[in-house]
Motif scaffolding. Structure first.
Motif, short mmCIF file in Angstrom:
data_model
loop_
_atom_site.label_atom_id
_atom_site.label_comp_id
_atom_site.label_asym_id
_atom_site.label_seq_id
_atom_site.Cartn_x
_atom_site.Cartn_y
_atom_site.Cartn_z
N VAL A 90 81.68 -33.61 18.78
CA VAL A 90 81.40 -33.06 17.82
C VAL A 90 80.46 -33.83 16.83
O VAL A 90 79.42 -33.11 16.36
N GLN A 91 80.83 -35.01 16.36
CA GLN A 91 80.25 -35.86 15.52
C GLN A 91 79.02 -36.13 15.97
O GLN A 91 77.90 -36.16 15.21
N LEU A 92 78.70 -36.54 17.23
CA LEU A 92 77.70 -37.04 17.81
C LEU A 92 76.57 -35.85 17.81
O LEU A 92 75.39 -35.93 17.62
N ILE A 93 76.90 -34.62 18.32
CA ILE A 93 76.21 -33.63 18.05
C ILE A 93 75.78 -33.14 16.54
O ILE A 93 74.65 -32.93 16.46
N ARG A 100 74.07 -30.23 22.19
CA ARG A 100 75.25 -29.40 22.65
C ARG A 100 75.00 -28.93 24.14
O ARG A 100 76.08 -28.90 24.83
N GLU A 101 73.84 -28.70 24.41
CA GLU A 101 73.54 -27.88 25.84
C GLU A 101 73.36 -28.88 26.88
O GLU A 101 73.67 -28.65 27.95
N GLY A 262 86.18 -31.91 1.09
CA GLY A 262 86.72 -30.99 1.76
C GLY A 262 86.13 -30.81 3.33
O GLY A 262 86.23 -29.67 3.72
N GLN A 263 85.91 -31.83 3.79
CA GLN A 263 85.61 -31.63 5.34
C GLN A 263 86.15 -32.98 6.10
O GLN A 263 85.67 -34.20 5.71
N ALA A 264 86.55 -32.72 7.32
CA ALA A 264 86.99 -33.76 8.20
C ALA A 264 85.95 -34.11 9.08
O ALA A 264 85.19 -33.04 9.55
N ALA A 265 85.89 -35.33 9.74
CA ALA A 265 84.88 -35.77 10.58
C ALA A 265 85.09 -34.73 11.95
O ALA A 265 86.21 -34.65 12.52
N GLY A 266 83.89 -34.53 12.54
CA GLY A 266 84.19 -33.87 13.85
C GLY A 266 84.75 -32.86 14.24
O GLY A 266 85.58 -32.49 15.24
N LYS A 267 84.95 -31.94 13.46
CA LYS A 267 85.63 -30.57 13.52
C LYS A 267 85.03 -29.39 13.85
O LYS A 267 85.32 -28.61 14.67
N ILE A 269 80.74 -27.95 15.02
CA ILE A 269 79.46 -28.71 15.08
C ILE A 269 78.35 -27.85 14.02
O ILE A 269 77.17 -28.26 13.97
N GLN A 270 78.85 -27.06 13.18
CA GLN A 270 78.06 -26.47 12.08
C GLN A 270 77.90 -27.44 10.96
O GLN A 270 77.19 -27.49 10.20
#
Lengths: 288, 286, 138, 345
Positions: A90-93, A100-101, A262-267, A269-270
């Motif tokens: 997710v983080q790489l995306i 993603r595709e 307020g955000q953790a990594a890789g949770k 893709i938005q």
């Protein structure tokens, strides 16, 4: 109760076979047989026949997301992801390293993974402690529910309350052990810079020799580069031949980022990585 | 200075700097040894190289451009490197003035096989900046006591533009001599250029040196080598009679640091000079 | 001899550096311990600058930028705010005294504020004493 | 000459050696055992399987200073660093590691230019070999027996040690070792029974099993030469490789190094530092060209260097089967399996 590893292995093989047969992907990143049962190796299946060599057991700890950036953009890949690995994908995306595709995520819910070097069970002390992948296309086992939820940051308490001098002494001792083999950066799915800042000769950030100051520079800067990006898979610490608890520092930085932004990594893709983003109403309090 | 330690450089002084090309990124540096004993020890042959060593920056392996027949100094032609990776040593060297003192380690590597070349005709083919050790070889052969040891000498030297030709005065002097045939070519001339235009491989084809008792010594950018070799094969040169010099990233220069190998050969200690026959035994890739 | 701290000031060209100039032209008195380096924007500051400064013997590092919303490049300081906040946390967790690193927003017209911040920060560092943790021994 | 002492009295022995020179012996550390210079005789611990890092650092330290200088000053003011030639004792080296010194000797002092650092340290050092415990099976990663190295081979050591119950037998192998043992106090003469035990252990050590498959240097070397251009093979082999430097750093026969200029506060040092062919910038040239940009090229270099180039150049495989690279690899790549697969190709 979790699906058995044997069952996951079976499902993994079936999925991989199907994807390769249908030509939906050109390679499947998963695990293969190592020199013995307890030492599986990351494995890439390119043709259907390769699938037979796949395995999955409690020692398949390597984060396969590490290998995604190695292949040319646009390569269609399937990848076996455990919870932390899925966060890495997710983080790489988010960082636009992969699309993603282009990836099909074969999610694996896990519990009771073991470190193949020590045989110890890997839990929230050294990883994110999640049981289910955050993103997947196919789930290879049943989702795990009903486990007591432990914060991956609990392990930090002891170090946060430590006196700052003692904490410095602790890290100095740990960093001084470093032999600069760079396994941490190579095992890390998020470390893909080429060249790495520490390899640059102009400006030169740190010497090549394994001395205190260079080690400190390398590790602190690396923690910074992974701020808000580290997905807490713990691979760096498991890769380390001299057992530096790198995961502790990464967890601390991740925790601070989560609290501040307020955000953790890789949770999701938005999301955008926190350090290439801002909010006008970010508080100046974070600088205090 | 310790004399038995191959890692410790000898002190040398820059006594002359020649700005070779119109882009000003290639200069020839002339050094003298600050310790007389070092000068005696520094016995070299054309084709060898040495590590230019600047404390605080590092070391760079550079081919020796002067001929051992020139007494009292050694010369190196150095290009300012680092379009992509900053070349610390060459940049520092280019910023130096005459009178500056640096370190030198060498001579290193093998040389053009002088004994093998004796009594043979020699065709020297050079392209661009890779002409340095060829110049050493040519000057060595042209030296009055040496000239009779070699047969006909033909030099084919090309550069992209007239301004990029190295050693312009010497080239002019060679052209006047009758014991050496000199063919200079540029890819693209300018309004003042009266000489030949054309790529090195084509010029070689035109010149068509006879393969009989002849050795071709070829140095240049990979693309030039790639297209020149077939010309020489066609002319009938055997792989044993085509020589070239390799380049690779080096550190120690004495076969210890383990990075400049091509197959089982180290470029620094087994090379840099190889015959095509030797090279074909090695892997194409690194 | 009393301890005279060495402080690295990194100031953005458009606000803090001009503010420092103003402090000078209005002849405001402030301690001379801070050596100022000018950068085009506070977001140009690579966190490694700060680690390296401490390694090379800085007792404190003061970063100055435009007030949020006033950035010459619109949003540079908003990125910098997040980034430098992380730098601060990393320094802290590695055992460095938190007071040795400070970020302040000082506009071009705030010569007074610049002098005040420098005075205050110098005093703070003086009380903390020499920085020995990161400093490389000669 | 065969002597013995109680294993418990190992620190007595250590103390005596420390009086004679530098003692380097295995010490228990957080991540495992490692060879370290001993400052307190009590630190010496022989209850290890094998060390994490190889003992090569006793002769070829991670960091070796060549010259010190001041930046901006003349090259004439630079001072070469003296090579310390204090007598040293390298204690408790496993037979496979002892063999590695012999292989490194060929490279550093046996052919071409002589590396004075390696050579002088080698000459000043007495090696105490130490047999593997034949009663416990070998670690799964080891394959020294495959390469023809016995688990209790005394060759190459000056003094060879092995445990017999709670006693430690010490056999002088070379003249140097004999002289040393004669000078040591607290050792008793071994009985004929001990001698028999010693000889038997050495013999049993020869047939001690690590992994199977017998390999022969020449044929491996040839095989890898043939395989060199088979890119798909190497790509498959390197699929898992992270291209980090652990395997080369822990390896007793990896010798690649970098020569760096490191300057700070006007003081500079030219030193050599271990380097690894697995690093991206290992062959990066100043032009920006890098002949080995891909992981498979680097792994191929490493494997071929050990099993093919070294055989062609020096006649021996540059590997002693100590298993360290396999144990340390973050993704469990096993060099022996690579050789095995190559032979089957």
């Amino acid at each position: 109760m979790a699906t058995s590893f044997k069952q996951i292995e079976e499902n993994l093989k079936n999925e991989a076979r199907k994807l390769l047969e249908e030509g939906k992907v050109s390679l499947v990143l998963a695990y293969g047989r190592g020199y013995d049962e307890d030492h599986p190796v990351p494995f890439v299946a390119r043709v259907v026949a390769d699938v037979e060599n796949m395995v999955f057991n409690e020692y398949c700890t390597a984060n396969m997301a590490r290998y995604l950036v190695r292949y040319p953009r646009g390569t269609k890949m399937a990848i076996a992801v455990k919870p932390a690995d899925s966060r890495a994908v997710v983080q790489l995306i988010q960082e636009d390293k992969i699309k993603r595709e282009d990836v099909i995520l074969l999610g694996i819910p896990v519990i009771g993974m073991k470190n193949s070097k020590t045989g110890e069970v890997i839990d929230s002390k050294t990883t994110c402690g999640m049981y289910n992948p955050v993103l997947y296309d196919v789930l290879l086992g049943e989702e795990i529910h009903g486990q007591t939820v432990v914060s991956p940051y609990d392990v930090l308490a002891e170090y946060e309350t430590m006196d700052k001098d003692a904490r410095f002494a602790f890290w100095k001792k740990e960093f001084d052990k470093c032999i600069r083999c760079y396994a941490c950066r190579k095992a890390c799915p998020m470390c893909y810079c080429d060249p790495c800042f520490i390899d640059q000769n102009k400006p030169k950030w740190g010497d090549k020799s394994p001395q205190s100051h260079g080690n400190l520079m390398y590790h602190l800067t690396r923690f910074h580069h992974l701020a808000g990006r580290c997905i807490d898979c713990g691979e760096c610490s498991r890769a380390c031949p001299v057992d530096i608890p790198l995961y502790l520092f990464h967890k601390k930085v991740a925790k601070e980022c989560e609290e501040m932004f307020g955000q953790a990594a890789g949770k999701s893709i938005q999301d955008k990585p926190v350090l290439v983003n801002f909010r006008v109403d970010d508080s100046d309090k974070i600088l205090e | 200075m310790s004399s038995d330690n191959p890692y410790i450089p000898m002190p040398v002084e820059i006594i002359k700097i020649i700005d070779e090309v119109d882009t000003h990124d290639i200069k020839t540096f002339r050094f003298t040894f600050l310790n007389k004993a070092d000068e005696k020890k520094f016995k070299y042959l054309p084709g060898q190289f040495a590590e230019l060593s600047i404390y605080g920056k590092g070391e760079s392996p550079i081919g020796i451009a002067s001929s051992p027949t020139e007494q009292g100094y050694v010369e190196f032609t150095v290009q300012r490197a680092g379009a992509i990776v900053p070349g610390l040593v060459t940049a520092a060297l280019h910023d130096m003035d005459e009178g500056a003192k640096i370190g030198l380690r060498g001579p290193l590597g093998n040389s053009w096989p002088i004994e093998f070349l004796e009594k043979k005709n020699i065709v020297v083919v050079g392209g661009g900046f890779a002409f340095t050790t060829l110049r050493s070889l040519i000057n060595y052969m042209l030296y009055k006591d040496n000239r009779s040891r070699f047969g006909d000498i033909t030099v084919i030297y090309g550069a992209r533009t007239p301004g990029l030709l190295l050693y312009k005065d010497e080239l002019a002097a060679w052209e006047k001599r009758d014991d050496i045939k000199t063919i200079i070519t540029v890819d693209k001339g300018d309004e003042n250029w009266k000489g030949r235009e054309g790529f090195v491989p084509a010029v070689c084809k035109d010149a068509a040196p006879s393969p009989k008792n002849t050795v071709a010594v070829i140095c240049g950018p990979p693309v030039m080598i790639k297209f020149t070799l077939p010309v020489f094969f066609e002319l009938g040169f055997s792989r044993e009679n085509i020589l070239t010099s390799l380049e690779m990233r080096m550190k120690c220069g004495i076969g210890k640091c383990g990075r400049c190998n091509v197959g089982y050969k180290y470029v620094c200690s087994d090379g840099p000079v190889f015959s095509l026959a030797e090279l074909e035994e090695l892997p194409r890739d690194f | 001899m009393s301890f005279e701290p060495k402080i690295l000031g990194i100031a953005c060209n458009w606000c803090t550096y001009t503010g420092a100039d103003l402090a000078g032209t209005t002849r405001l008195q402030y301690p001379q311990n801070t050596r100022v380096v000018r950068v085009m924007c506070s977001s140009r500051i690579n966190p490694s600058f700060i680690f390296r400064a401490f390694q090379l013997g800085a007792d404190g590092v003061l970063v100055g930028g435009c007030h949020p919303g006033d950035c010459h490049y619109n949003t540079g300081n908003l990125y910098a705010r997040r980034r430098l906040a992380v730098t601060k946390k990393i320094l802290e967790f590695s055992g460095m005294e938190p007071g040795r690193f400070r970020v302040e927003w000082i506009s071009a017209s705030e010569g007074n504020k610049f002098a005040e911040v420098v005075r205050e920060f110098t005093e703070q560092i003086r009380n903390l004493g020499p920085q020995t943790k990161f400093k490389i021994e000669k | 000459m065969l002597k013995k002492t109680a294993v418990q009295k190992i620190s007595d022995l250590a103390a005596q050696l420390m009086q004679k020179g530098t003692l380097i012996a295995p010490v228990r550390e957080d991540a495992g055992f490692n060879f370290r210079e001993i400052s307190d005789a009590g630190q010496v611990d022989l209850n290890f399987y094998n060390t994490l890092m190889s003992p090569k650092s006793a002769f070829f330290p991670h960091m070796e200073d060549f010259v010190r200088y001041q930046t901006g000053k003349s090259v004439l003011d630079a001072v070469p660093v003296e090579i310390s030639i204090k007598p040293a004792f390298l204690f408790g080296v496993r037979p496979c590691d002892v063999k590695s010194f012999e292989i490194m000797d060929i490279h550093f002092s046996g052919t071409g230019a002589v590396d004075p650092y390696w050579q002088k340290r080698r000459e000043a050092t007495t090696i105490f070999g130490y047999a593997f415990d034949l009663n416990t099976p070998a670690d799964g990663a080891d394959f020294y027996a495959t390469l023809g190295i016995g688990a209790a081979d005394p060759e190459g050591s000056d003094v060879f040690m092995m445990k017999k119950g709670d006693e430690l037998l010490l056999k002088a192998v070379t003249k140097k070792g004999e002289k040393l043992l004669a000078e040591m106090s607290g050792l008793t003469d071994a009985s004929p029974e001990d001698q028999k035990y010693f000889d038997e252990t050495v013999a049993t050590g020869r047939s001690f099993k690590t992994r199977l498959t017998c390999v022969e240097a020449k044929s491996i070397a040839k095989k890898f030469e043939d395989l060199f251009h088979k890119t798909p093979f190497w790509e498959r082999i390197s699929d898992a490789c992270l291209s980090c430097g652990i395997c080369t750093f822990v390896c007793p026969t990896c010798y690649c190094f970098d020569i760096c200029d490191e300057t700070l506060f006007g003081q500079g040092t030219r030193r050599r530092v271990w380097d690894a062919c697995m690093f991206t910038d290992f062959t990066l040239e100043a032009s920006g060209h890098n002949p080995r940009t891909k992981v498979y090229q680097r792994l191929r270099q490493k494997v071929c260097h050990k099993y093919s180039y070294h055989v062609r150049k020096y006649g021996v495989i540059s590997c002693v089967g100590c298993g360290r690279c396999t144990r340390a690899c973050p993704v469990n790549i096993d060099i022996f399996s690579i050789v095995d697969q190559a032979m089957k190709e």
